[in-house]
Design an enzyme around this catalytic site. Structure first.
Site, mmCIF file in Angstrom:
data_model
loop_
_atom_site.group_PDB
_atom_site.id
_atom_site.type_symbol
_atom_site.label_atom_id
_atom_site.label_comp_id
_atom_site.label_asym_id
_atom_site.label_seq_id
_atom_site.Cartn_x
_atom_site.Cartn_y
_atom_site.Cartn_z
ATOM 1 N N PHE A 146 0.860 -1.186 0.000
ATOM 2 C CA PHE A 146 0.000 0.000 0.000
ATOM 3 C C PHE A 146 0.889 1.227 0.000
ATOM 4 C CE2 PHE A 146 -2.347 3.589 1.559
ATOM 5 C CZ PHE A 146 -3.502 3.502 0.796
ATOM 6 N N ASP A 192 9.146 2.867 2.171
ATOM 7 C CA ASP A 192 7.974 3.689 2.476
ATOM 8 C C ASP A 192 7.701 3.557 3.972
ATOM 9 O OD1 ASP A 192 5.539 4.886 2.845
ATOM 10 O OD2 ASP A 192 4.592 3.997 1.078
ATOM 11 N N LYS A 216 2.096 11.202 7.392
ATOM 12 C CA LYS A 216 1.265 10.905 8.560
ATOM 13 C C LYS A 216 1.740 11.614 9.838
ATOM 14 C CE LYS A 216 -1.269 7.041 6.780
ATOM 15 N NZ LYS A 216 -0.832 6.053 5.808
HETATM 16 C C1 PLP Z 1 -1.041 6.097 4.333
HETATM 17 C C2 PLP Z 1 0.051 5.571 3.497
HETATM 18 C C3 PLP Z 1 0.384 6.165 2.261
HETATM 19 C C4 PLP Z 1 -0.429 7.273 1.650
HETATM 20 O O1 PLP Z 1 -0.513 8.413 2.445
HETATM 21 P P1 PLP Z 1 -1.658 9.505 2.120
HETATM 22 O O2 PLP Z 1 -1.329 10.630 3.039
HETATM 23 O O3 PLP Z 1 -2.960 8.845 2.425
HETATM 24 O O4 PLP Z 1 -1.534 9.850 0.685
HETATM 25 C C5 PLP Z 1 1.475 5.664 1.582
HETATM 26 N N1 PLP Z 1 2.195 4.639 2.061
HETATM 27 C C6 PLP Z 1 1.908 4.037 3.229
HETATM 28 C C7 PLP Z 1 2.763 2.919 3.722
HETATM 29 C C8 PLP Z 1 0.814 4.467 3.976
HETATM 30 O O5 PLP Z 1 0.492 3.856 5.114
#
Ligand code: PLP
Length: 404
Positions: free
Chosen positions: A147, A232, A261
């Site tokens: 994700f 990520d 985040k």
């Molecule tokens: C939440 C998330 C994203 C995307 O972040 P947004 O602020 O919703 O665009 C990308 N990678 C990971 C691992 C995430 O948990």
């Protein structure tokens, strides 16, 4: 009378949302109007312990006073200049990010997926201009069940059909391998491979922790083949797994890291790409940008949010509270539990039944959490949660899962 009136407010608000808003979410029917620390309060004045923390955007707890102060002070001074002009906060955020993370450079964006997109562009341009991959031929390897967000290019390499159906066509140049399988990475690399994008722990997939040594092995393979290791850490980073970054558990250093985040403690969308000069140095003026990226309000908020993570030792708290929570959850005796797994205060409870009704039962007991996929309950409370509140929340989970 009071309860009846407020219940009417809830119904009205839900109706407004259903009528005028796009239905791209299926939220629990709790309408939050304020929050503090690990607790949120609904429009009827009922309180709930937040075991989701906005998918780890509020690791620092809701409405942290130090971040609130930084935000309101900066909001009264100047909020945005655009990058057409310099501002007095961005350099200080760059310095803090460098000092806290050790990376040479950063590039600020807003949402997480924008940081991911930026990292993909950086890897492709690095491939062409530094590695010498022919123009337009750079390949990026990603993992199954990843994700990384919701833009067209990013859902294009998702293995979740629902994320993609109806949204094609998608950009090319991505190849998917199984998560946790280092040999698969070695096999997938070609002379045109520029990057390997991976979550150190897969969050949305259900808190999937790869085998020990996996990241160390993929780091070595990437180095050997001159492929950028891109972690990520948007959800796993900034303290969530019991370290500032999840990659630290394996003693490695990726070439590129995306964060978001908790970078703002939930006050504002702030994200960033962290990397070496060799990688982020590929961008020239005009190559890439964002109207809001690096604005002084975002930078002041992010600096305060980072300071809270460091000063309140949130990574250490996550490690200690996470170990305690895992131990408590593993003592639950329930035929519904397939596995309890996690890293730090980030725990997945895999069930052999649907998780949604369990989350709804927990809501009635004053605990908010959200299923991921059909059958995993994800627990990610704010890292500032007290041990007593955590224990109470875990007791509610035990009670719901132990009920017949
Ligand atoms: C939440 C998330 C994203 C995307 O972040 P947004 O602020 O919703 O665009 C990308 N990678 C990971 C691992 C995430 O948990």
């Amino acid at each position: 009378m009071y309860a009846e009136q407020t219940a009417t407010v809830s119904v009205e608000l839900i109706e407004l949302e259903e009528q005028y808003g796009a239905h791209n979410y299926h939220p629990l029917n709790v309408i939050i109007e304020r929050a503090s620390g690990a607790w949120v309060y609904d429009v009827d004045g009922k309180q709930y312990l937040d075991f989701l923390a906005a998918y780890s955007a509020v690791n620092q707890g809701h409405c942290h006073p130090a971040i609130l102060k930084a935000m309101t002070e900066q909001a009264a001074r100047v909020t945005i200049t655009s990058r057409a002009f310099r501002n007095d906060q961005l350099p200080l955020l760059y310095r803090d990010l460098h000092e806290i993370t050790g990376f040479e450079m950063a590039l600020p964006m807003n949402s997480g997926v924008e940081a991911v997109e930026t990292s993909l562009k950086a890897a492709r341009k690095w491939g062409e201009t530094v590695k010498g991959v022919p123009a337009g031929q750079g390949e990026i390897i990603v993992c199954g069940n990843n994700f990384h967000g919701r833009t067209i290019s990013v859902v294009g390499f998702s293995s979740e059909q629902q994320y993609k159906t109806g949204f094609g066509p998608f950009p090319v140049g991505f190849r998917t391998i199984p998560f946790g399988d280092a040999a698969a990475l070695r096999d997938a690399i070609t002379p045109n491979t520029v990057g390997f994008l991976v979550e150190p722990v897969q969050g949305e997939a259900g808190i999937i922790v790869p085998p020990d040594g996996y990241l160390r092995e993929v780091a070595a393979i990437c180095r050997e083949h001159r492929v950028l290791l891109m972690c990520d850490e948007i959800q796993s980073g900034l303290g969530r797994t019991g370290a500032m970054f999840a990659f630290e558990h394996e003693g490695i250093r990726p070439d590129v890291v995306t964060i978001g985040k908790a970078l703002s403690g939930g006050f504002y969308p702030v994200s960033a790409v962290l990397a070496s000069k060799e990688v982020l140095g590929v961008f020239s003026p005009g190559d890439h940008g964002s109207t809001f990226g690096g604005n002084p309000l975002a930078c002041a908020v992010a600096r305060a949010a980072l300071r809270v993570i460091v000063d309140e030792k949130l990574a250490q708290r996550s490690k200690e509270l996470g170990a305690y929570a895992l131990e408590r959850l593993r003592k639950i005796s329930s035929t519904k539990i397939v596995e309890v797994r996690g890293k730090g205060l980030w725990i997945g409870i895999e069930l052999n039944v649907k998780a949604r009704p369990i989350c709804e039962a927990l809501q009635l007991r004053g605990v908010l959490c959200k299923e991921t996929h059909d059958n995993v309950i994800r627990l990610a409370p704010p890292l500032t949660i007290s041990r007593e509140d955590l224990a109470w929340g875990l007791d509610q989970i035990a009670a719901v899962l132990e009920a017949a």
